[in-house]
Design a protein around this motif. Sequence first.
Motif, PDB file in Angstrom:
ATOM      1  N   GLU A  72       2.344   8.178   0.517  1.00  0.00           N
ATOM      2  CA  GLU A  72       1.973   9.414   1.203  1.00  0.00           C
ATOM      3  C   GLU A  72       2.498   9.370   2.650  1.00  0.00           C
ATOM      4  O   GLU A  72       1.752   9.167   3.600  1.00  0.00           O
ATOM      5  CB  GLU A  72       0.453   9.595   1.187  1.00  0.00           C
ATOM      6  CG  GLU A  72      -0.116   9.712  -0.231  1.00  0.00           C
ATOM      7  CD  GLU A  72      -1.631   9.805  -0.218  1.00  0.00           C
ATOM      8  OE1 GLU A  72      -2.212   9.741   0.890  1.00  0.00           O
ATOM      9  OE2 GLU A  72      -2.226   9.932  -1.298  1.00  0.00           O
ATOM     10  N   ILE A 100       2.504   1.750  -3.470  1.00  0.00           N
ATOM     11  CA  ILE A 100       1.536   2.225  -4.469  1.00  0.00           C
ATOM     12  C   ILE A 100       1.166   3.677  -4.212  1.00  0.00           C
ATOM     13  O   ILE A 100       1.108   4.503  -5.126  1.00  0.00           O
ATOM     14  CB  ILE A 100       0.276   1.333  -4.468  1.00  0.00           C
ATOM     15  CG1 ILE A 100       0.650  -0.089  -4.906  1.00  0.00           C
ATOM     16  CG2 ILE A 100      -0.795   1.908  -5.395  1.00  0.00           C
ATOM     17  CD1 ILE A 100      -0.484  -1.085  -4.761  1.00  0.00           C
ATOM     18  N   THR A 101       0.909   4.014  -2.952  1.00  0.00           N
ATOM     19  CA  THR A 101       0.534   5.394  -2.580  1.00  0.00           C
ATOM     20  C   THR A 101       1.491   5.913  -1.499  1.00  0.00           C
ATOM     21  O   THR A 101       1.184   5.857  -0.309  1.00  0.00           O
ATOM     22  CB  THR A 101      -0.916   5.445  -2.060  1.00  0.00           C
ATOM     23  OG1 THR A 101      -1.035   4.531  -0.962  1.00  0.00           O
ATOM     24  CG2 THR A 101      -1.898   5.081  -3.141  1.00  0.00           C
ATOM     25  N   LYS A 155       0.831  -1.210   0.000  1.00  0.00           N
ATOM     26  CA  LYS A 155       0.000   0.000   0.000  1.00  0.00           C
ATOM     27  C   LYS A 155       0.860   1.251   0.000  1.00  0.00           C
ATOM     28  O   LYS A 155       0.566   2.232  -0.703  1.00  0.00           O
ATOM     29  CB  LYS A 155      -0.913  -0.001   1.227  1.00  0.00           C
ATOM     30  CG  LYS A 155      -2.081  -0.978   1.127  1.00  0.00           C
ATOM     31  CD  LYS A 155      -2.945  -0.903   2.377  1.00  0.00           C
ATOM     32  CE  LYS A 155      -4.118  -1.876   2.283  1.00  0.00           C
ATOM     33  NZ  LYS A 155      -4.945  -1.852   3.532  1.00  0.00           N
ATOM     34  N   ASN A 156       1.948   1.240   0.772  1.00  0.00           N
ATOM     35  CA  ASN A 156       2.814   2.418   0.843  1.00  0.00           C
ATOM     36  C   ASN A 156       3.670   2.597  -0.400  1.00  0.00           C
ATOM     37  O   ASN A 156       4.087   3.720  -0.705  1.00  0.00           O
ATOM     38  CB  ASN A 156       3.715   2.336   2.080  1.00  0.00           C
ATOM     39  CG  ASN A 156       3.017   2.818   3.336  1.00  0.00           C
ATOM     40  OD1 ASN A 156       3.052   3.988   3.675  1.00  0.00           O
ATOM     41  ND2 ASN A 156       2.347   1.909   4.012  1.00  0.00           N
TER      42      ASN A 156
END
Length: 320
Positions: A110, A107-108, A104-105
Amino acid sequence: MNDDNRNKLVNRAAYAGIIGNTFLAILKLFIGIFTGSLAILADGIDTTTDIATSFLTLIAAKISNKPPDKSHPYGHEKIETIITKLLSLVIIFAGYNLLIKSIKNIITPEFKINNLILVLITASISVIIKYFLFKYKLKIGKKINSPSSIADAMNMKNDVLISLSVLIGITIYYFTGIKILDPIIALLVSLMIFKVGFETFFEASNDLMDGSKNLGKIYLDIVNVVDKYEDIKNPHKIRVRKSGFVFFVDMHLEINGEKTINEAHSIIMKIEKEIKQLNVYIKDITIHVEPIGNNEKECFGYDENLIKRTFGNEEENNGI
């Protein structure tokens, strides 16, 4: 080694793991949250699972040292293998959670990391403490032949590699400023955790299935002892099974039919004694005696030729 001394060593190693890992888990989780580093946070989550594995090792040691009873005539040693399998599931679960979060981190991305020096110091402390815990637990585990303690030690070895990879990755990030390195390192950490988890799972499964993996030394010792006796022929239907930290042996031997029962019994007792002297963890040996030349069809278990073909290289490697 008696049960009391064995239990003391297991407890000592387990408590060392609990104390060391509790300190590291608190430190890494705090630094991970404070700095925003997913890599050190992932390492902290993995260390938290190590606290659980140390507690499980304590439980295994306590139960495995109980004497045989009506419900468990073979003893309670196999609980160590069951606990080892539980440890593997804990490790796999931790690896899965870290893998999802890392992806998740990536891919995105933020996130922001602050105070990289704190992350580097924490990773360095972790490498040093984990290395000493690994060496200590492995030494104890091998000394007492405890599968759960050895599994715990190998998990520590994996933790050394994890902390080292975090240290190297964060150092590169510190000098290059490539932010995505942090979740990538966390992803690699999760894959390492998966690897150890599955290896431990399959090894415990082999023991529960009474597999012959890693038992070659015992099989070779058996045939080498039997070969010393001229009146004994054709050792066959030999089966060794591991039950926690102990072993049970079954085999068939052919003996000169002119021997009396007392004479045959005396020879068998000598063979049992010699085999047990070669491995103090052999708990029991059951020997079925047959007359020389017996043609009974027996389709399972090892005979002497099959043992030497299967485990012959181990004899050379161990200098037997």
